[in-house]
Design an enzyme around this catalytic site. Structure first.
Site, PDB file in Angstrom:
ATOM      1  N   LYS A  55       0.837  -1.206   0.000  1.00 15.63           N
ATOM      2  CA  LYS A  55       0.000   0.000   0.000  1.00 15.63           C
ATOM      3  C   LYS A  55       0.872   1.256   0.000  1.00 15.63           C
ATOM      4  O   LYS A  55       2.059   1.196   0.348  1.00 15.63           O
ATOM      5  CB  LYS A  55      -0.942  -0.031   1.199  1.00 15.63           C
ATOM      6  CG  LYS A  55      -0.272  -0.144   2.542  1.00 15.63           C
ATOM      7  CD  LYS A  55      -1.270  -0.603   3.606  1.00 15.63           C
ATOM      8  CE  LYS A  55      -0.651  -0.553   4.996  1.00 15.63           C
ATOM      9  NZ  LYS A  55      -1.515  -1.223   5.990  1.00 15.63           N
ATOM     10  N   TYR A 276      13.944  31.318   7.855  1.00 14.60           N
ATOM     11  CA  TYR A 276      12.672  32.030   8.035  1.00 14.60           C
ATOM     12  C   TYR A 276      12.396  32.323   9.492  1.00 14.60           C
ATOM     13  O   TYR A 276      12.582  31.462  10.361  1.00 14.60           O
ATOM     14  CB  TYR A 276      11.517  31.168   7.511  1.00 14.60           C
ATOM     15  CG  TYR A 276      11.331  31.224   6.021  1.00 14.60           C
ATOM     16  CD1 TYR A 276      11.157  32.429   5.354  1.00 14.60           C
ATOM     17  CD2 TYR A 276      11.305  30.048   5.272  1.00 14.60           C
ATOM     18  CE1 TYR A 276      10.964  32.468   3.989  1.00 14.60           C
ATOM     19  CE2 TYR A 276      11.109  30.067   3.902  1.00 14.60           C
ATOM     20  CZ  TYR A 276      10.942  31.283   3.263  1.00 14.60           C
ATOM     21  OH  TYR A 276      10.754  31.314   1.909  1.00 14.60           O
ATOM     22  N   MET A 322      10.569  24.974   2.415  1.00 14.81           N
ATOM     23  CA  MET A 322       9.894  24.054   1.496  1.00 14.81           C
ATOM     24  C   MET A 322      10.906  23.213   0.709  1.00 14.81           C
ATOM     25  O   MET A 322      10.733  22.010   0.559  1.00 14.81           O
ATOM     26  CB  MET A 322       9.013  24.839   0.522  1.00 14.81           C
ATOM     27  CG  MET A 322       8.219  23.951  -0.414  1.00 14.81           C
ATOM     28  SD  MET A 322       7.262  24.876  -1.619  1.00 14.81           S
ATOM     29  CE  MET A 322       5.983  25.597  -0.602  1.00 14.81           C
TER      30      MET A 322
HETATM   31  C1  LIG Z   1      -0.786  -2.181   6.677  1.00 17.09           C
HETATM   32  C2  LIG Z   1      -1.388  -3.496   6.925  1.00 17.09           C
HETATM   33  C3  LIG Z   1      -0.574  -4.632   7.040  1.00 17.09           C
HETATM   34  C4  LIG Z   1       0.937  -4.550   7.084  1.00 17.09           C
HETATM   35  O1  LIG Z   1       1.305  -4.045   8.341  1.00 17.09           O
HETATM   36  P1  LIG Z   1       2.839  -3.858   8.757  1.00 17.09           P
HETATM   37  O2  LIG Z   1       2.761  -3.449  10.183  1.00 17.09           O
HETATM   38  O3  LIG Z   1       3.393  -2.792   7.885  1.00 17.09           O
HETATM   39  O4  LIG Z   1       3.514  -5.154   8.556  1.00 17.09           O
HETATM   40  C5  LIG Z   1      -1.191  -5.862   7.157  1.00 17.09           C
HETATM   41  N1  LIG Z   1      -2.552  -5.960   7.191  1.00 17.09           N
HETATM   42  C6  LIG Z   1      -3.350  -4.879   7.114  1.00 17.09           C
HETATM   43  C7  LIG Z   1      -4.829  -5.066   7.181  1.00 17.09           C
HETATM   44  C8  LIG Z   1      -2.799  -3.617   7.004  1.00 17.09           C
HETATM   45  O5  LIG Z   1      -3.601  -2.538   6.949  1.00 17.09           O
END
Ligand SMILES: *Cc1c(COP(=O)(O)O)cnc(C)c1O
Length: 381
Positions: A55, A276, A322
């Site tokens: 993800k 800044y 930035m």
């Molecule tokens: C993000 C996620 C994972 C992976 O988690 P990690 O702690 O990065 O290993 C596994 N299952 C679900 C449902 C997640 O949202």
């Protein structure tokens, strides 16, 4: 290798990532280390299947590149958060691997998920109904994981919802239930009582759902012991070198190196206002370097407050801008650092977990915040 140039109507548009020479900062992702981390988790899982969680563009490191590295280790099941991520990943990895969409499919998007051959993670009775209807429309069974909420209160069917489905004979018609899954809220705290409570709740929920392989453990869950492993583990963070056992030595290899380029060096006299808002004034004569790297690159303004060069710590002075940060380089021999030199922000001198610790956050946030302006180098051998 990643110099991508897009020619349109005679104009040359340089796209990120650019070349090393053109970049303000360089992100190096060690795919060899990711592969080794996958093998280490597999060894810990002793025969249980191991997915890869990709993800947020593979925790900021490049979902397509990470997927290819994991696939070469035999990983053929991936998890993303969003449908759009799943569609992108499908294009990158081809037809073979299973891709699950953790956050569920937004209402009305089911045909797009079917077209990309994605597996739905079903988080509610409504999503189950929509996927059943999509299966009828497609004229074939559609693959899914059923997610139940074992106690995190985030995603997945509540126990009452699961119980209601258990009494509904046609609820899973047309659904190819490949996994029953849940997610742990406190796996990085091995002594937290919620872990065992969630595991037991998961057992009760599974008993009410169609018989299917089970999945509970994220990275840290893998280290809670084999009773948490079930049939499939879903690590993300540990693959990317984040310590899945906080407070213990990190069993994973580091994966990320982030270096920023010196844009200019200068000397200032005592009393000079720096950055800044002049939040800092030189207490004496100082040597400074300004680097081409700032909060637009995802470096949170409160994040780790030093870069490193030759093993020497170079503190940030004044506010993070930035696109730039001012470093105090007075600890280096005069003339040692030049325009174009690279200083380290993440790497051997400062791990992702170190940077997170200084910033009062977690390694996940450091990686997921990494910007899109870097030149990205992928190490393959
Ligand atoms: C993000 C996620 C994972 C992976 O988690 P990690 O702690 O990065 O290993 C596994 N299952 C679900 C449902 C997640 O949202």
């Amino acid at each position: 290798m990643n110099d991508a140039v897009n020619r349109t109507a005679g104009n040359t548009v340089t796209r990120w990532p650019v070349s090393d020479a053109a970049a303000g900062a360089i992100l190096t992702v060690d795919l060899v280390a990711i592969r080794e981390n996958y093998r280490r988790l597999k060894a810990k899982l002793a025969g249980v299947r191991c997915a890869g969680v990709l993800k947020a563009n593979g925790y900021g490191l490049g979902a397509a590149q990470v997927a290819e590295a994991l696939a070469s280790e035999g990983c053929d099941i991936f998890f993303v958060a969003l449908l759009a991520e799943g569609i992108d990943l499908r294009r990158a990895v081809g037809a073979g691997p299973e891709i699950y969409v953790l956050n569920g499919l937004p209402p009305g998007s089911e045909p797009e998920a079917v077209a990309a051959r994605l597996c739905a993670v079903i988080n509610s009775a409504g999503q189950l109904k929509a996927w059943r209807e999509a299966a009828r429309g497609a004229g074939r069974a559609l693959p899914a994981a059923i997610q139940a909420d074992s106690g995190m209160s985030r995603l997945g069917m509540a126990p009452a919802e699961v119980a209601a489905l258990a009494g509904d004979a046609g609820a899973f018609d047309g659904i190819d239930v490949r996994y029953v899954m849940s997610h742990l809220a406190c796996a990085d705290e091995p002594r937290h009582p919620a872990n065992e409570q969630q595991r037991l709740a998961f057992e009760r929920l599974r008993a009410m759902l169609p018989r299917a392989p089970a999945s509970l453990a994220n990275s840290s869950g893998i280290f809670l012991g084999s009773s948490y492993h079930y049939d499939l583990a879903r690590p993300g963070a540990a693959l990317y070198g984040i310590n899945p056992t906080p407070g213990e030595p990190n069993p994973m290899l580091p994966v990320v190196r982030l270096q920023a380029k010196v844009a200019q060096t200068r000397s200032v006299e005592k009393g000079a206002g720096i950055g800044y808002g002049h939040t800092y004034h030189a207490q004496g004569p100082l040597s400074l370097a300004t680097i081409s790297f700032g909060y637009a690159d995802g470096w949170l303004r409160r994040s780790a407050s030093a870069a490193w060069f030759d093993g020497v710590r170079l503190p940030f002075l004044g506010r993070v801008s930035m696109d730039s940060i001012i470093l105090d380089i007075s600890a280096l021999p005069p003339g040692r650092l030049h325009e174009g030199d690279l200083v380290e922000l993440l790497g051997p001198s400062q791990s992702v977990d170190d940077a997170a610790g200084h910033a009062g956050t977690i390694g996940y946030e450091i990686l997921a915040s990494l910007g899109s302006r870097f030149h990205r180098r992928y190490v393959n051998e």
